[in-house]
Write an enzyme that holds these catalytic residues in place. Sequence first.
Site, PDB file in Angstrom:
ATOM      1  N   GLY A 182       0.837  -1.202   0.000  1.00 49.17           N
ATOM      2  CA  GLY A 182       0.000   0.000   0.000  1.00 49.17           C
ATOM      3  C   GLY A 182       0.864   1.241   0.000  1.00 49.17           C
ATOM      4  CE  LYS A 183      -0.476   7.973  -2.240  1.00 51.63           C
ATOM      5  NZ  LYS A 183      -1.576   8.865  -2.576  1.00 51.63           N
ATOM      6  NE  ARG A 184      -2.220   4.246   5.540  1.00 57.06           N
ATOM      7  CZ  ARG A 184      -3.090   3.278   5.719  1.00 57.06           C
ATOM      8  NH1 ARG A 184      -2.850   2.314   6.576  1.00 57.06           N
ATOM      9  NH2 ARG A 184      -4.219   3.261   5.038  1.00 57.06           N
ATOM     10  N   GLY A 209       5.155   2.414   1.561  1.00 57.69           N
ATOM     11  CA  GLY A 209       6.204   2.908   0.682  1.00 57.69           C
ATOM     12  C   GLY A 209       5.982   2.595  -0.788  1.00 57.69           C
TER      13      GLY A 209
END
Length: 476
Positions: free
Chosen positions: A246-248, A250
Amino acid sequence: MSVRTRFAPSPTGFMHIGGVRTALFAWLFARKHGGQFILRIEDTDKAREVEGSIAHIIESLRWLGIEWDEGIDIGGPYEPYLQSKRVESYQTYARQLIASGFAYPDPYTEAEVEVFRQKAIDEKRPFLYRDHRPETFGEWDGTQSLRFCIPEIKRYTWTDLVRGELTAGEEALDDFILIKADGLPTYNFAHVIDDLEMKITHIMRGEEFISSTPKFLALYEALGIVRPEIATMPVILGEAGTKKLGKRDGAKDILEYRDEGILPEAMMNFLALLGWHPSGDQELMTSAELIEAFDVTHLQKGGAKLDEVKLHFINQHWMRQLNAHDFIVRGNLEAPDRALLERAVPVLMERAQTFDEAREMLTGELAFLFNAPTPSIESLTEKEPADKSTTTKEALLSIKELLAGSTVSTAEDAKALLMPLADEAEARGKGGRGAVLWPLRYALSGQQRSPDPFTLVALLGVEESLRRVDSALAIL
Ligand code: GLU
């Protein structure tokens, strides 16, 4: 029937590597079968829209080398390829569903629906809109949201091209919204209509859509249409290989890889191997080879781990296929001396796995090529043998004598010319070849570590090498 696939991103400003891989697989599949690939933008959720996203999507795909036959910027027989411009079309099908009793205007206000939802929560049962479906349907004036009247609550089983038989059912089926009160359709409705009108034959998309598939199947039935084939892509996992990237965690935007100096042909090669593998052993493949070998039914079902070590390995392979000129241009490499930079390309190819690394080398560990070093006497004489059988000064003077007037142009030439000096030093006493090779290498580079002295002579050329040997002699 000719194959038609599409990539249908929402303009949310971020091109996740997973989305790009979906586009790649849809494109490879279309190309493999001599079909068409379409770029459609799904912009019905205005709240999530980010300005500039469409240009970003186009730039990303173009960079990678994916071209489309019809789409947002080039039009085509089924334009427009932007959902917010297709409202009339959705209205037409909505009216058809109303006429056949499969759609009705939502008679409740949001607050009323909220009361139903809260009651369900209090009673610990799932909230289902269809439990409140009105007995008789009112007129739709276009200002209320329009809901799908699920014809039959049943389990659905369908065949996914990648995962085989899938099943989901009752829990996923509710009277979902087709058209919102703002007049725009929901994704659930719009993509079904668009795929129908654009004659899409195969849908490639992420796993997150499996649970909603019964809704789509019910809609296909109500509209009496033959649905496209569905191929569900493997999830992309983070480096740890345990959870979805996911974006979180990285996840990077695809163009960040470009900016880091990854070649598009390497990125395409890498993405294609994220969840797919050719039948043979060959993994380093051009786009033509990928098209030739691609088989959607051989996608893996399980998640595919994003492994940047592998990406860098693949990138280095493709960097090494370039000639010196292309290497410099495509890598945006700059240095004060262009001819010297061209000669340094093999060294960069040998060591750098990305153009970022190559650029860093030019201003870092290889900067001495372009700016003569200021050697220190301690380092220069570091390998002078204790028995003084060869002094650093003697070594450099002999080198100078041999180099002057020579026509060295390759590392092999330099080795043939200078190695005998090092061999003699070795035969003469302590210190070995280093008594000659170290001061030469250090005089040329001013670095504790660098490419070997023969490579340096070839890179710098005889004239510049002599200048640097002279400067070293001057401080001795
Ligand atoms: N707009 C959807 C997304 O961005 C596309 C899903 C699909 O391909 O049907 O996830």
